[in-house]
Structures are given as C-alpha cells and as structure tokens.
Enzyme design. Structure first.
Site, PDB file in Angstrom:
ATOM      1  N   HIS A   1       1.097   8.055   3.770  1.00  0.00           N
ATOM      2  CA  HIS A   1       1.683   7.372   4.841  1.00  0.00           C
ATOM      3  C   HIS A   1       3.024   7.461   4.799  1.00  0.00           C
ATOM      4  O   HIS A   1       3.853   6.892   5.712  1.00  0.00           O
ATOM      5  CB  HIS A   1       1.242   6.279   4.461  1.00  0.00           C
ATOM      6  CG  HIS A   1      -0.153   5.629   4.331  1.00  0.00           C
ATOM      7  ND1 HIS A   1      -0.885   6.198   5.339  1.00  0.00           N
ATOM      8  CD2 HIS A   1      -1.128   5.405   3.143  1.00  0.00           C
ATOM      9  CE1 HIS A   1      -2.738   6.000   5.241  1.00  0.00           C
ATOM     10  NE2 HIS A   1      -2.033   4.839   4.087  1.00  0.00           N
TER      11      HIS A   1
ATOM     12  N   ILE B   1       0.300   9.683   8.143  1.00  0.00           N
ATOM     13  CA  ILE B   1      -0.787   9.878   8.888  1.00  0.00           C
ATOM     14  C   ILE B   1      -0.373   8.086   8.737  1.00  0.00           C
ATOM     15  O   ILE B   1      -0.148   7.445   7.980  1.00  0.00           O
ATOM     16  CB  ILE B   1      -2.307   9.643   8.907  1.00  0.00           C
ATOM     17  CG1 ILE B   1      -2.941   9.147   7.666  1.00  0.00           C
ATOM     18  CG2 ILE B   1      -1.987  11.405   9.083  1.00  0.00           C
ATOM     19  CD1 ILE B   1      -3.881   9.935   8.017  1.00  0.00           C
TER      20      ILE B   1
ATOM     21  N   ASP C   1       0.926  -1.395   0.178  1.00  0.00           N
ATOM     22  CA  ASP C   1       0.225  -0.367   0.107  1.00  0.00           C
ATOM     23  C   ASP C   1       0.850   1.199  -0.356  1.00  0.00           C
ATOM     24  O   ASP C   1       1.274   1.495   0.681  1.00  0.00           O
ATOM     25  CB  ASP C   1      -1.424  -0.195   1.322  1.00  0.00           C
ATOM     26  CG  ASP C   1      -1.833   0.991   1.106  1.00  0.00           C
ATOM     27  OD1 ASP C   1      -1.763   1.831   0.300  1.00  0.00           O
ATOM     28  OD2 ASP C   1      -2.718   1.018   1.909  1.00  0.00           O
TER      29      ASP C   1
ATOM     30  N   GLY D   1      -4.765   2.927   8.142  1.00  0.00           N
ATOM     31  CA  GLY D   1      -5.828   2.418   8.927  1.00  0.00           C
ATOM     32  C   GLY D   1      -4.954   0.414   9.494  1.00  0.00           C
ATOM     33  O   GLY D   1      -5.584   0.439   9.745  1.00  0.00           O
TER      34      GLY D   1
HETATM   35  C1  LIG Z   1      -7.357   4.892   1.694  1.00  0.00           C
HETATM   36  C2  LIG Z   1      -6.792   5.349   3.209  1.00  0.00           C
HETATM   37  C3  LIG Z   1      -6.172   5.510   3.571  1.00  0.00           C
HETATM   38  C4  LIG Z   1      -6.495   5.383   5.406  1.00  0.00           C
HETATM   39  O1  LIG Z   1      -5.367   4.761   5.371  1.00  0.00           O
HETATM   40  S1  LIG Z   1      -6.179   6.671   5.781  1.00  0.00           S
HETATM   41  C5  LIG Z   1      -5.964   6.710   7.755  1.00  0.00           C
HETATM   42  C6  LIG Z   1      -7.490   5.193   8.309  1.00  0.00           C
HETATM   43  N1  LIG Z   1      -8.400   6.266   8.889  1.00  0.00           N
HETATM   44  C7  LIG Z   1      -8.229   7.337   9.581  1.00  0.00           C
HETATM   45  O2  LIG Z   1      -6.627   7.764  10.054  1.00  0.00           O
HETATM   46  C8  LIG Z   1      -9.226   7.531   9.155  1.00  0.00           C
HETATM   47  C9  LIG Z   1      -9.698   8.515  10.728  1.00  0.00           C
HETATM   48  N2  LIG Z   1     -11.169   9.110  11.685  1.00  0.00           N
HETATM   49  C10 LIG Z   1     -11.518  10.098  10.917  1.00  0.00           C
HETATM   50  O3  LIG Z   1     -10.191  11.020  10.850  1.00  0.00           O
HETATM   51  C11 LIG Z   1     -12.449  11.103  11.557  1.00  0.00           C
HETATM   52  O4  LIG Z   1     -13.476  10.180  12.102  1.00  0.00           O
HETATM   53  C12 LIG Z   1     -13.097  10.944  10.081  1.00  0.00           C
HETATM   54  C13 LIG Z   1     -12.659  11.889   9.373  1.00  0.00           C
HETATM   55  C14 LIG Z   1     -13.787   9.607   9.231  1.00  0.00           C
HETATM   56  C15 LIG Z   1     -14.939  11.255  10.126  1.00  0.00           C
HETATM   57  O5  LIG Z   1     -14.623  13.188  11.128  1.00  0.00           O
HETATM   58  P1  LIG Z   1     -15.515  13.753  11.350  1.00  0.00           P
HETATM   59  O6  LIG Z   1     -15.915  14.330   9.293  1.00  0.00           O
HETATM   60  O7  LIG Z   1     -15.327  14.816  11.993  1.00  0.00           O
HETATM   61  O8  LIG Z   1     -16.869  13.199  10.930  1.00  0.00           O
HETATM   62  P2  LIG Z   1     -18.514  13.189  11.641  1.00  0.00           P
HETATM   63  O9  LIG Z   1     -18.906  14.486  11.778  1.00  0.00           O
HETATM   64  O10 LIG Z   1     -17.507  12.506  12.895  1.00  0.00           O
HETATM   65  O11 LIG Z   1     -19.708  11.927  11.279  1.00  0.00           O
HETATM   66  C16 LIG Z   1     -20.313  12.704   9.947  1.00  0.00           C
HETATM   67  C17 LIG Z   1     -20.709  11.349   9.919  1.00  0.00           C
HETATM   68  O12 LIG Z   1     -19.565   9.955   9.059  1.00  0.00           O
HETATM   69  C18 LIG Z   1     -20.041   8.620  10.330  1.00  0.00           C
HETATM   70  N3  LIG Z   1     -18.663   8.792  10.200  1.00  0.00           N
HETATM   71  C19 LIG Z   1     -17.889   9.215  11.186  1.00  0.00           C
HETATM   72  N4  LIG Z   1     -16.675   8.370  11.335  1.00  0.00           N
HETATM   73  C20 LIG Z   1     -17.269   7.573  10.297  1.00  0.00           C
HETATM   74  C21 LIG Z   1     -16.022   6.471   9.964  1.00  0.00           C
HETATM   75  N5  LIG Z   1     -14.365   6.132  10.144  1.00  0.00           N
HETATM   76  N6  LIG Z   1     -16.484   5.825   9.208  1.00  0.00           N
HETATM   77  C22 LIG Z   1     -17.664   5.243   8.335  1.00  0.00           C
HETATM   78  N7  LIG Z   1     -18.608   6.278   9.080  1.00  0.00           N
HETATM   79  C23 LIG Z   1     -17.978   7.584   9.242  1.00  0.00           C
HETATM   80  C24 LIG Z   1     -20.763   9.525  11.474  1.00  0.00           C
HETATM   81  O13 LIG Z   1     -21.142   8.302  11.886  1.00  0.00           O
HETATM   82  C25 LIG Z   1     -21.614  11.014  10.850  1.00  0.00           C
HETATM   83  O14 LIG Z   1     -22.905  10.015   9.993  1.00  0.00           O
HETATM   84  P3  LIG Z   1     -24.290  10.546  10.824  1.00  0.00           P
HETATM   85  O15 LIG Z   1     -24.442  11.719  11.561  1.00  0.00           O
HETATM   86  O16 LIG Z   1     -25.472   9.623  10.174  1.00  0.00           O
HETATM   87  O17 LIG Z   1     -24.007   9.319  12.362  1.00  0.00           O
END
Ligand code: A1D88
Length: 285
Positions: free
Chosen positions: A195, A210, A190, A213
């Site tokens: 990253h 970062i 990946d 995941g």
């Molecule tokens: C290809 C990529 C590779 C990677 O490896 S990337 C690294 C791994 N991933 C991460 O580091 C992501 C970490 N998570 C975050 O940074 C945050 O978390 C998010 C940016 C994903 C979301 O945060 P926010 O924008 O503040 O969203 P909210 O206001 O908390 O939620 C809005 C709606 O989106 C849903 N939601 C939030 N997080 C997730 C998720 N992780 N997966 C699926 N859905 C999500 C909630 O539930 C809600 O929905 P409802 O309003 O209907 O309740």
C-alpha cells in the site's frame, strides 16, 4: 504450515489489546471522516467539542480483528510470499457500541480453506471482547485470497454471492479517496508495503500501490452509516463486502445501494466503471 485443509479449525491465539481515544479518532480520519459536518462527523474525529461526546465508527473493529484474523494467520503459515496475498472479503458484526478507549481481548480461528486451483482462499473469524467485563464488542470475518497457492486437491467452496438486481440499487453515494489515503490509513497499524512502496507493488503485479481493502471498507461503512443511520454507531448491526478489483488512492468510490432497509444491499464501482466491491450488505438493527 502450508496452505491446505489441515488449517481448518486452527486457533489463531488470543491477543490482549487496547485502544485509545486518539486511535479511534485517527481511524476515523483515515477512512475519510472530515469533521466538516458537526451533526455527523465531529463525534468521530474530536474528543473535546462542546456538547459532543466522542463515538467510534463500528468498522474500527477490523483493527483488532485483523491483528488475529490476518496477523495471527500469517504466523501459522510457512514460506508464503506475502506479495501474493490480497484481502478478499470482510464482515464486521457489532454486538455493542465500541467505546472511545478500551482494554480488549481478541481471539480467532480459521473457519474455512478453499482450493480455487489458481488460488487458495482462507476464511478466519475473530471475536473482540472487553478485557474486564468479557462482553463482546465485534465479530470479524475476513477472507484472504492467496494468488498461486491452490491446487492441493481441496474443496472449491462457494462462488460469488447472488448479485442484487441493478433495478433495486436506487440510491447512489459518492466520494473520492485521497491521493495519500493509503499513507494515512497505514498509520492505523497496517504497514503492508503493498500500500505504500511502488517497487513492492510492481513486484506484486500492480502498477502502483493499492489502497488497503480495510480502508475502502471503512470509507464505505462510514458513508452508509451516515446515510441510513444518521451517523449513529449504535444502529450498526453488520457490514460485509467482497473486494472484486483493486482501488488506487485517488479513485472515486460510487456506492449503489438498495434504499430498502434494514438490510441494504450494495455494490461499489470506481470512476472507470470497474466493480471494486461486490456482494455488499449493510444491516441496521
Ligand atoms: C493483506 C491484503 C491487504 C489488502 O488490503 S489487498 C487490497 C484489497 N483487496 C483487493 O484489492 C482485491 C481485489 N480483488 C481482485 O483483485 C480479484 O477479485 C481477485 C484477484 C481477488 C480474484 O480475481 P481472479 O483471480 O480473476 O479470480 P476469479 O476468476 O474472479 O475467481 C476465481 C475464484 O475465486 C473466487 N473469488 C474471486 N474473488 C474473490 C474474493 N475477493 N474473495 C473470495 N473469493 C474470491 C471466485 O468466486 C472464484 O471461485 P469459483 O470458481 O468457485 O466461483
């Protein structure tokens, strides 16, 4: 095609893959298996230790699952700015223990697309099976979160899962990720610059690269397998979790677990007290 409801049910192709003993050992190292405790981790990191047969961490299944569930999906999408894409959630269900090397076939489809207004959420499912016998190894369910791609008038879909009562989280496992953890993990295939490339990460809204995941998921899965199943991959049924905040290489992972099996609910926090993984569930069986 653009991100909207028309993606639901879309087949993501069939990919013929294979992995070798070296691939599975490299994966184990990339998710922090040290090999320091021969009772538990040399089985994942060596193939020629006396009296030890190489075995495979079940979360290795995300490698082929991701080829279809993420890579196959991206081939379907037009004009998506990949720097807006984050891994939202991951689940692996193991049907039979993964061999150290194999010829395999992975197929997948889009199972859901949700419109969160400020974001789009796409869920995919992929199944990896043995290329010769056809028997299933793993089913992977992954969720991708596309910041800025909602608002087409689709269904909002489910919110966060019900949190496990803090009082039930009575066991703590802790590890510290390496500063070069993401550089090591990208060798498993990946190579997303989010990253590894500081300029790309800044453009995506992060102060520095970062951690994948999938890497966080693999490290946590390894800790749980060692703690609750004596490191026996055959005992692994499934592992799921939602990524709720980014992890930076060098961060601590503090896993708080309900010690009552066979279904262990868990969350993961970092040293800043941020919850980086929520709605975790590890099932033995
Ligand atoms: C290809 C990529 C590779 C990677 O490896 S990337 C690294 C791994 N991933 C991460 O580091 C992501 C970490 N998570 C975050 O940074 C945050 O978390 C998010 C940016 C994903 C979301 O945060 P926010 O924008 O503040 O969203 P909210 O206001 O908390 O939620 C809005 C709606 O989106 C849903 N939601 C939030 N997080 C997730 C998720 N992780 N997966 C699926 N859905 C999500 C909630 O539930 C809600 O929905 P409802 O309003 O209907 O309740």
């Amino acid at each position: 095609m653009p991100i909207n409801d028309e993606l639901i049910g879309r087949r993501l192709g069939v990919v013929e893959t294979s992995w070798t003993s070296r691939d599975t050992r490299l994966y184990a190292l990339a998710v922090g298996a040290s090999g320091a405790d021969p009772e538990q981790e040399l089985q994942f990191t060596t193939e020629n230790s006396a009296g030890i047969t190489q075995r495979v961490l079940p979360t290795f299944g995300v490698i082929d699952g991701g080829r279809v569930g993420v890579g196959g999906l991206l081939r379907e999408l037009d004009d998506v700015d990949l720097s807006r894409m984050l891994h939202g959630a991951q689940e692996v269900e193991q049907h039979q223990e993964l061999p150290a090397s194999a010829e395999a076939v992975t197929s997948g489809r889009v199972t859901a697309v949700w419109d969160k207004g400020k974001a789009a959420v796409i869920e995919t499912e992929s199944v990896t099976s043995d290329a010769v016998s056809g028997e299933r190894y793993v089913t992977c369910r992954q969720t991708l979160f596309f910041r800025g791609y909602g608002g087409w008038g689709g269904e909002r879909g489910p919110g966060a899962g019900t949190p496990v009562p803090e009082a039930e989280l009575d066991r703590t496992l802790k590890t510290t990720t390496r500063l070069d953890q993401a550089l090591l993990y990208r060798l498993t295939g990946d190579a997303n610059p989010l990253h590894s490339d500081p300029a790309y990460a800044r453009g995506a809204g992060f102060p520095r690269p970062i951690l994948h995941g999938m890497c966080v998921y693999g490290v946590v899965g390894r800790l749980l397998l060692n703690e609750f199943a004596d490191g026996d991959p055959a005992a692994f049924h499934s592992l799921r979790g939602r990524f709720s905040a980014p992890t930076y290489p060098g961060d601590d992972l503090v896993v708080s677990v309900s010690g009552r099996g066979p279904e262990h609910r868990f969350v993961v926090d970092n040293q800043r007290g941020e919850r980086i993984l929520s709605d975790g569930c590890f099932v033995i069986g």
